[in-house]
Design a protein around this motif. Structure first.
Motif, PDB file in Angstrom:
ATOM      1  N   TRP A  89     101.867  48.541  33.938  1.00 13.49           N
ATOM      2  CA  TRP A  89     102.253  49.956  33.732  1.00 13.49           C
ATOM      3  C   TRP A  89     102.468  50.396  32.335  1.00 13.49           C
ATOM      4  O   TRP A  89     103.709  50.974  31.941  1.00 13.49           O
ATOM      5  CB  TRP A  89     103.539  50.373  34.570  1.00 13.49           C
ATOM      6  CG  TRP A  89     103.240  49.897  36.117  1.00 13.49           C
ATOM      7  CD1 TRP A  89     102.620  50.754  36.958  1.00 13.49           C
ATOM      8  CD2 TRP A  89     103.577  48.785  36.758  1.00 13.49           C
ATOM      9  NE1 TRP A  89     102.507  50.158  38.335  1.00 13.49           N
ATOM     10  CE2 TRP A  89     103.180  49.057  38.113  1.00 13.49           C
ATOM     11  CE3 TRP A  89     104.391  47.640  36.361  1.00 13.49           C
ATOM     12  CZ2 TRP A  89     103.481  47.955  39.043  1.00 13.49           C
ATOM     13  CZ3 TRP A  89     104.646  46.680  37.323  1.00 13.49           C
ATOM     14  CH2 TRP A  89     104.088  46.936  38.526  1.00 13.49           C
ATOM     15  N   LEU A 137     106.494  47.396  32.026  1.00 13.38           N
ATOM     16  CA  LEU A 137     107.859  47.073  32.820  1.00 13.38           C
ATOM     17  C   LEU A 137     108.146  45.581  32.717  1.00 13.38           C
ATOM     18  O   LEU A 137     109.440  45.282  32.778  1.00 13.38           O
ATOM     19  CB  LEU A 137     107.754  47.482  34.254  1.00 13.38           C
ATOM     20  CG  LEU A 137     107.496  49.088  34.378  1.00 13.38           C
ATOM     21  CD1 LEU A 137     107.615  49.449  35.618  1.00 13.38           C
ATOM     22  CD2 LEU A 137     108.765  49.635  33.638  1.00 13.38           C
ATOM     23  N   CYS A 158     103.425  52.148  47.654  1.00 13.32           N
ATOM     24  CA  CYS A 158     103.263  51.075  46.497  1.00 13.32           C
ATOM     25  C   CYS A 158     103.220  49.461  46.880  1.00 13.32           C
ATOM     26  O   CYS A 158     102.838  48.711  45.904  1.00 13.32           O
ATOM     27  CB  CYS A 158     104.374  51.271  45.521  1.00 13.32           C
ATOM     28  SG  CYS A 158     104.618  52.872  45.128  1.00 13.32           S
ATOM     29  N   ASP A 176     100.665  58.586  43.830  1.00 15.89           N
ATOM     30  CA  ASP A 176     101.001  58.215  44.993  1.00 15.89           C
ATOM     31  C   ASP A 176     102.516  58.389  45.320  1.00 15.89           C
ATOM     32  O   ASP A 176     102.935  58.453  46.321  1.00 15.89           O
ATOM     33  CB  ASP A 176     100.496  56.872  45.426  1.00 15.89           C
ATOM     34  CG  ASP A 176     101.564  55.729  44.872  1.00 15.89           C
ATOM     35  OD1 ASP A 176     102.262  55.883  43.932  1.00 15.89           O
ATOM     36  OD2 ASP A 176     101.333  54.626  45.399  1.00 15.89           O
ATOM     37  N   GLU A 228     108.991  55.318  36.840  1.00 17.64           N
ATOM     38  CA  GLU A 228     108.808  54.343  35.769  1.00 17.64           C
ATOM     39  C   GLU A 228     107.202  53.913  35.629  1.00 17.64           C
ATOM     40  O   GLU A 228     107.073  53.175  34.872  1.00 17.64           O
ATOM     41  CB  GLU A 228     109.561  53.009  35.997  1.00 17.64           C
ATOM     42  CG  GLU A 228     109.406  52.338  37.273  1.00 17.64           C
ATOM     43  CD  GLU A 228     110.409  51.508  37.243  1.00 17.64           C
ATOM     44  OE1 GLU A 228     111.442  51.462  37.095  1.00 17.64           O
ATOM     45  OE2 GLU A 228     110.230  50.230  38.132  1.00 17.64           O
ATOM     46  N   THR A 229     106.469  54.220  36.580  1.00 20.83           N
ATOM     47  CA  THR A 229     104.942  53.965  36.516  1.00 20.83           C
ATOM     48  C   THR A 229     104.237  54.934  35.602  1.00 20.83           C
ATOM     49  O   THR A 229     103.000  54.892  35.492  1.00 20.83           O
ATOM     50  CB  THR A 229     104.501  54.144  37.935  1.00 20.83           C
ATOM     51  OG1 THR A 229     104.265  55.401  38.375  1.00 20.83           O
ATOM     52  CG2 THR A 229     104.993  53.282  38.753  1.00 20.83           C
ATOM     53  N   HIS A 263     103.008  57.956  38.827  1.00 25.95           N
ATOM     54  CA  HIS A 263     101.856  57.815  39.726  1.00 25.95           C
ATOM     55  C   HIS A 263     101.660  59.025  40.660  1.00 25.95           C
ATOM     56  O   HIS A 263     102.400  59.453  41.229  1.00 25.95           O
ATOM     57  CB  HIS A 263     102.054  56.476  40.402  1.00 25.95           C
ATOM     58  CG  HIS A 263     101.431  55.489  40.084  1.00 25.95           C
ATOM     59  ND1 HIS A 263     101.483  54.115  40.503  1.00 25.95           N
ATOM     60  CD2 HIS A 263     100.879  55.069  38.801  1.00 25.95           C
ATOM     61  CE1 HIS A 263     101.082  53.152  39.640  1.00 25.95           C
ATOM     62  NE2 HIS A 263     100.689  53.746  38.642  1.00 25.95           N
ATOM     63  N   GLY A 304     113.688  49.098  43.323  1.00 24.44           N
ATOM     64  CA  GLY A 304     112.632  48.177  42.473  1.00 24.44           C
ATOM     65  C   GLY A 304     111.678  49.165  41.756  1.00 24.44           C
ATOM     66  O   GLY A 304     110.803  48.468  41.029  1.00 24.44           O
ATOM     67  N   GLY A 305     111.587  50.312  41.955  1.00 18.56           N
ATOM     68  CA  GLY A 305     110.950  51.303  41.250  1.00 18.56           C
ATOM     69  C   GLY A 305     109.732  51.840  41.962  1.00 18.56           C
ATOM     70  O   GLY A 305     108.814  52.677  41.429  1.00 18.56           O
ATOM     71  N   GLY A 306     109.449  51.800  43.423  1.00 12.61           N
ATOM     72  CA  GLY A 306     108.432  52.315  44.187  1.00 12.61           C
ATOM     73  C   GLY A 306     108.888  52.521  45.567  1.00 12.61           C
ATOM     74  O   GLY A 306     110.222  52.443  45.798  1.00 12.61           O
ATOM     75  N   TRP A 321     103.863  44.700  43.868  1.00 11.71           N
ATOM     76  CA  TRP A 321     103.147  46.117  44.211  1.00 11.71           C
ATOM     77  C   TRP A 321     101.903  45.769  44.537  1.00 11.71           C
ATOM     78  O   TRP A 321     100.820  46.007  43.578  1.00 11.71           O
ATOM     79  CB  TRP A 321     103.397  46.850  42.904  1.00 11.71           C
ATOM     80  CG  TRP A 321     105.037  46.651  42.659  1.00 11.71           C
ATOM     81  CD1 TRP A 321     105.606  45.953  41.647  1.00 11.71           C
ATOM     82  CD2 TRP A 321     106.217  47.370  43.236  1.00 11.71           C
ATOM     83  NE1 TRP A 321     107.090  46.130  41.661  1.00 11.71           N
ATOM     84  CE2 TRP A 321     107.129  47.133  42.618  1.00 11.71           C
ATOM     85  CE3 TRP A 321     105.917  48.364  43.999  1.00 11.71           C
ATOM     86  CZ2 TRP A 321     108.440  47.663  42.927  1.00 11.71           C
ATOM     87  CZ3 TRP A 321     107.357  48.950  44.496  1.00 11.71           C
ATOM     88  CH2 TRP A 321     108.355  48.801  43.949  1.00 11.71           C
ATOM     89  N   GLY A 324      98.110  52.955  42.760  1.00  9.18           N
ATOM     90  CA  GLY A 324      98.840  54.085  42.926  1.00  9.18           C
ATOM     91  C   GLY A 324      98.643  55.140  42.174  1.00  9.18           C
ATOM     92  O   GLY A 324      99.350  56.182  42.303  1.00  9.18           O
ATOM     93  N   ASP A 381      99.137  48.336  43.254  1.00 14.64           N
ATOM     94  CA  ASP A 381      98.716  48.418  42.060  1.00 14.64           C
ATOM     95  C   ASP A 381      97.940  47.608  41.465  1.00 14.64           C
ATOM     96  O   ASP A 381      96.989  47.576  40.795  1.00 14.64           O
ATOM     97  CB  ASP A 381      99.856  48.623  41.341  1.00 14.64           C
ATOM     98  CG  ASP A 381     100.711  50.172  41.448  1.00 14.64           C
ATOM     99  OD1 ASP A 381     100.107  50.986  42.007  1.00 14.64           O
ATOM    100  OD2 ASP A 381     101.817  50.179  40.967  1.00 14.64           O
TER     101      ASP A 381
END
Ligand code: KQY
Length: 373
Positions: A118, A125, A356, A218, A212-213, A216, A350-352, A92, A157, A95
């Motif tokens: 995060w 995470l 990101c 962004d 999950e951030t 964020h 993957g979460g973004g 990422w 982010g 970040d």
């Protein structure tokens, strides 16, 4: 060695330029960890390679890759992309990469925030994250930029700026007890002023539902030009995102930027709602220390998570029912840029998303060599 600078960017006359200001290039990292990227990260690698190729149409791209992945990455990435061996825990770059700052003379330096995946050991995470925390420093070495090591945990982010003195952030991220529990809101705001060179901080509340951030900015909202913001939106009143976006809209409506302007807000209809499938989650290899993923979980998909390149917008394609409307909105918001869509579900899993995994380097002069000023 690049210099570690003793003061703050603001004290030295530096500020973070907007993403829509001219770039020297873009940095990314290569995904590989099988606990976050399914099927040994192959589908994500194809998606990252497509993002890199799309951005490379507009500006030079550099990708940090672990030693074991170098050959695979080199084979999948466009030949114009520079591939550099660089250890990291995940991929990422927004970040964990530096936040670049410039001064009036066009000198470029970077802020190296502290990083805790995060949320550290309370809701973070994954563990460990020590290699991620070194990435900003390594990028600044390669870019020959002086480095400010910031005294707070933060992620790229979690901040957006208009380049004219205004920052946009969320309370959910920056005031979260899992980031900087010892810092007050006033202290955090002062650090943002010191390290981003801004004079006005606009606080939104929560970020995109189930991000999950911890919400964020962004993924929720961004500046598209000074005085104008694009906000993730849904008209579905029963969707938990509706109240979140409505609250953000009201705060933006009441806000003034650093130059005293009211903000014009464009609502960007979100995709979905999108959820992970059992098959997608089954492709992961769970690991101790990494937050497990659950099938059927709501994904924090948002079209606001796009990258602004020189002359282009690289946007995530997430839902055939809504992609075209989002692309049209972006074309309207950025009339001078070409909008390019890249299939991005694998990145979202993957979460973004595209914003990101990228980090722009502003155009300017590098100052980091020990002899240079
Ligand atoms: O929102 C971002 N800037 C990054 C997303 C990180 C997700 C980690 N799994």
């Amino acid at each position: 060695m690049t210099r570690t600078l003793a003061r703050t960017p603001a004290a030295d006359g530096f500020h973070m330029p907007a993403e829509f200001a001219p770039h020297a290039g873009c940095w990314m990292l290569w995904p590989e960890r099988p606990d976050n990227w399914r099927d040994a990260a192959r589908p994500a690698q194809l998606a990252f390679a497509a993002v890199a190729a799309a951005i490379a149409r507009f500006e030079p791209v550099s990708v940090g890759v672990s030693g074991t992945q170098f050959t695979a990455a080199r084979a999948l990435l466009d030949p114009s992309v520079r591939v550099i061996e660089m250890a990291h825990d995940d991929s990422w770059m927004r970040d964990i990469g530096p936040t670049f700052v410039v001064n009036r003379r066009g000198l470029v330096r970077g802020v190296d925030w502290r990083f805790n995946a995060w949320g550290g050991l309370s809701g973070g995470l994954y563990f460990p994250w020590d290699q991620d925390d070194l990435v900003a420093r390594k990028v600044l070495e390669i870019e020959r930029c002086g480095r400010y090591r910031a005294p707070m945990i933060n992620e790229g982010g979690a901040i957006h700026v208009d380049g004219q003195g205004t920052a946009l952030v969320t309370e959910e991220t920056l005031l979260n007890a899992n980031r900087n529990p010892a810092l007050t809101r006033a202290r955090i705001e002062q650090y943002l002023r010191d390290y981003l060179g801004v004079s006005q901080v606009i606080w939104l509340g929560k970020g995109v539902f189930n991000d999950e951030t911890d919400g964020h900015i962004d993924n929720l909202a961004c500046f598209t030009r000074p005085g104008e913001v694009c906000l993730t939106w849904t008209d579905r009143r029963r969707d938990p995102q509706h109240a979140i976006s409505m609250d953000a809209w009201e705060r933006l409506h009441d806000a003034r930027d650093a130059r005293g302007r009211r903000l014009k807000v464009t609502r960007m209809a979100m995709p979905g709602p999108l959820r992970s499938t059992a098959r997608e989650v089954a492709g992961l290899t769970p690991r101790e220390g990494t937050k497990p993923r659950v099938s059927g979980e709501r994904l924090a998909g948002s079209y606001v998570n796009f990258y602004i390149a020189n002359g282009g917008i690289v946007m995530p394609l997430l839902d055939a029912r809504t992609d075209l409307v989002a692309a049209r909105t972006l074309k309207r918001l950025f009339p001078g840029r070409r909008v390019v869509g890249v299939p991005a579900r694998e990145i979202l899993l993957g979460g973004g998303d595209i914003h990101c995994i990228t980090q722009q380097v502003p155009r300017g002069t590098r100052t980091g060599s020990p002899s240079a000023r």
